[in-house]
Design a protein around this motif. Structure first.
Motif, mmCIF file in Angstrom:
data_model
loop_
_atom_site.group_PDB
_atom_site.id
_atom_site.type_symbol
_atom_site.label_atom_id
_atom_site.label_comp_id
_atom_site.label_asym_id
_atom_site.label_seq_id
_atom_site.Cartn_x
_atom_site.Cartn_y
_atom_site.Cartn_z
ATOM 1 N N ALA A 1 0.835 -1.208 0.000
ATOM 2 C CA ALA A 1 0.000 0.000 0.000
ATOM 3 C C ALA A 1 0.866 1.253 0.000
ATOM 4 O O ALA A 1 0.586 2.223 -0.721
ATOM 5 C CB ALA A 1 -0.929 -0.007 1.208
ATOM 6 N N GLN A 2 1.907 1.235 0.793
ATOM 7 C CA GLN A 2 2.799 2.399 0.858
ATOM 8 C C GLN A 2 3.544 2.598 -0.454
ATOM 9 O O GLN A 2 3.752 3.730 -0.903
ATOM 10 C CB GLN A 2 3.765 2.232 2.025
ATOM 11 C CG GLN A 2 3.080 2.352 3.377
ATOM 12 C CD GLN A 2 3.975 1.975 4.538
ATOM 13 O OE1 GLN A 2 4.940 1.233 4.391
ATOM 14 N NE2 GLN A 2 3.643 2.468 5.717
ATOM 15 N N THR A 3 3.957 1.491 -1.079
ATOM 16 C CA THR A 3 4.635 1.582 -2.373
ATOM 17 C C THR A 3 3.694 2.153 -3.435
ATOM 18 O O THR A 3 4.064 3.052 -4.198
ATOM 19 C CB THR A 3 5.134 0.192 -2.816
ATOM 20 O OG1 THR A 3 6.091 -0.291 -1.876
ATOM 21 C CG2 THR A 3 5.770 0.262 -4.196
ATOM 22 N N PHE A 4 2.481 1.640 -3.486
ATOM 23 C CA PHE A 4 1.496 2.148 -4.444
ATOM 24 C C PHE A 4 1.206 3.624 -4.198
ATOM 25 O O PHE A 4 1.049 4.408 -5.136
ATOM 26 C CB PHE A 4 0.200 1.342 -4.333
ATOM 27 C CG PHE A 4 0.295 -0.063 -4.832
ATOM 28 C CD1 PHE A 4 1.064 -0.385 -5.933
ATOM 29 C CD2 PHE A 4 -0.407 -1.083 -4.199
ATOM 30 C CE1 PHE A 4 1.150 -1.684 -6.403
ATOM 31 C CE2 PHE A 4 -0.338 -2.384 -4.657
ATOM 32 C CZ PHE A 4 0.441 -2.688 -5.760
ATOM 33 N N GLN A 5 1.112 3.987 -2.929
ATOM 34 C CA GLN A 5 0.837 5.387 -2.594
ATOM 35 C C GLN A 5 1.946 6.287 -3.113
ATOM 36 O O GLN A 5 1.692 7.349 -3.698
ATOM 37 C CB GLN A 5 0.689 5.535 -1.079
ATOM 38 C CG GLN A 5 0.402 6.962 -0.619
ATOM 39 C CD GLN A 5 0.437 7.072 0.899
ATOM 40 O OE1 GLN A 5 0.844 6.134 1.580
ATOM 41 N NE2 GLN A 5 0.025 8.209 1.416
ATOM 42 N N THR A 6 3.191 5.882 -2.912
ATOM 43 C CA THR A 6 4.343 6.661 -3.390
ATOM 44 C C THR A 6 4.322 6.801 -4.912
ATOM 45 O O THR A 6 4.695 7.848 -5.454
ATOM 46 C CB THR A 6 5.650 5.987 -2.946
ATOM 47 O OG1 THR A 6 5.682 5.913 -1.516
ATOM 48 C CG2 THR A 6 6.866 6.765 -3.435
ATOM 49 N N GLU A 7 3.871 5.747 -5.573
ATOM 50 C CA GLU A 7 3.829 5.757 -7.039
ATOM 51 C C GLU A 7 2.589 6.463 -7.591
ATOM 52 O O GLU A 7 2.449 6.593 -8.807
ATOM 53 C CB GLU A 7 3.846 4.308 -7.554
ATOM 54 C CG GLU A 7 5.146 3.564 -7.238
ATOM 55 C CD GLU A 7 5.081 2.104 -7.640
ATOM 56 O OE1 GLU A 7 3.971 1.638 -7.983
ATOM 57 O OE2 GLU A 7 6.128 1.451 -7.618
ATOM 58 N N GLY A 8 1.698 6.907 -6.713
ATOM 59 C CA GLY A 8 0.495 7.577 -7.163
ATOM 60 C C GLY A 8 -0.570 6.635 -7.673
ATOM 61 O O GLY A 8 -1.525 7.072 -8.332
ATOM 62 N N ARG A 9 -0.468 5.349 -7.355
ATOM 63 C CA ARG A 9 -1.462 4.361 -7.765
ATOM 64 C C ARG A 9 -2.512 4.268 -6.653
ATOM 65 O O ARG A 9 -2.500 3.369 -5.837
ATOM 66 C CB ARG A 9 -0.794 3.018 -8.040
ATOM 67 C CG ARG A 9 0.204 3.055 -9.180
ATOM 68 C CD ARG A 9 0.965 1.751 -9.313
ATOM 69 N NE ARG A 9 0.076 0.608 -9.545
ATOM 70 C CZ ARG A 9 0.507 -0.651 -9.656
ATOM 71 N NH1 ARG A 9 1.818 -0.904 -9.556
ATOM 72 N NH2 ARG A 9 -0.350 -1.639 -9.848
ATOM 73 N N HIS A 10 -3.398 5.236 -6.639
ATOM 74 C CA HIS A 10 -4.296 5.407 -5.506
ATOM 75 C C HIS A 10 -5.264 4.237 -5.316
ATOM 76 O O HIS A 10 -5.488 3.800 -4.185
ATOM 77 C CB HIS A 10 -5.073 6.715 -5.664
ATOM 78 C CG HIS A 10 -4.189 7.916 -5.626
ATOM 79 N ND1 HIS A 10 -4.413 9.035 -6.401
ATOM 80 C CD2 HIS A 10 -3.056 8.178 -4.924
ATOM 81 C CE1 HIS A 10 -3.477 9.934 -6.169
ATOM 82 N NE2 HIS A 10 -2.639 9.440 -5.285
#
Length: 235
Positions: free
Chosen positions: A156-165
């Motif tokens: 979740a944190q990785t996706f958040q950083t990548e803007g993959r909401h």
């Protein structure tokens, strides 16, 4: 066992061989699942005692022999290897749980390389052997739940950083479903909503979590989480 044999113990139990589902007796199912959770193998006596704890030692040993005979007949090559009194799954039999466990361990250790993050979220969202209530499974299921919880948070944190909401939300909600009281996945969900500009959704997520903690534990969210929405709720 022919090439392509696979054991699934995430989601309902299933064995496939060459893309076809293989019928497996109940005793063989339990033995295969038991060995899948003990990758280094186990002693025959230990397997019999844990799989049939309510039986006499003679009856449990007989049950094990029957399950072993049935479990080894799944294909042209054995699904279970024998080494003296030790039992271990054959290396030719792939296991969905092993793939998901190894991926989760890599994520938790900081090696966050993965090919399909959304598929990994789906795999990590699965309960180990759903519907089974065997006593030997309780600790293994708890170990899996803790590992996949941390792995889902890392995703979740990785996706958040990548803007993959959307992916970040799905991963955080999957983590929250494992442990509804754990704050980290709720905080990530709040942060994602704020990043998207969905203030109302962020506040609602916080308030739902706040009510849960008050009702069940008589505690409040941490100051870190509260600060995220504090100014948003002032009138």
């Amino acid at each position: 066992m022919s090439q392509g044999a696979r054991l699934e113990i995430l989601r309902p139990f299933q064995v496939t061989c060459g893309g076809r589902r293989v019928a497996v007796s109940t005793g063989a199912q339990r033995l295969l699942a038991f060995l899948a959770l003990r990758r280094e193998g186990t002693h025959r006596r230990s397997a019999a005692e844990q799989l049939w704890p309510d039986c006499t030692s003679c009856r449990a040993a007989a049950n094990l022999r029957s399950a072993l005979c049935q479990g080894r007949k799944l294909g042209s090559a054995p699904a279970i290897d024998l080494a003296g009194n030790s039992l271990v799954l054959a290396s030719s039999l792939s296991v969905d749980f092993h793939d998901a466990w190894d991926a989760a361990r890599r994520l938790v250790s900081g090696d966050g390389t993965f090919c399909d993050g959304d598929q990994l979220v789906a795999d990590l969202s699965q309960v180990l052997l759903p519907g089974w209530d065997d006593e030997w499974l309780l600790l293994e299921r708890e170990r899996w739940d803790q590992l996949r919880l941390y792995a889902l948070e890392a995703l979740a944190q990785t996706f958040q950083t990548e803007g993959r909401h959307l992916s970040a939300l799905q991963a955080s909600l999957s983590a929250a479903s494992i442990d509804p009281f754990r704050e980290t996945p709720h905080r990530i969900a709040v942060e994602v909503h704020l990043a998207e500009g969905n203030v109302a959704c962020a506040v609602k997520r916080y308030q739902d979590y706040q009510r849960l903690l008050r009702r069940e534990l008589k505690v409040a969210p941490s100051p870190r989480l509260t600060r995220l929405v504090r100014d948003l709720t002032r009138t």
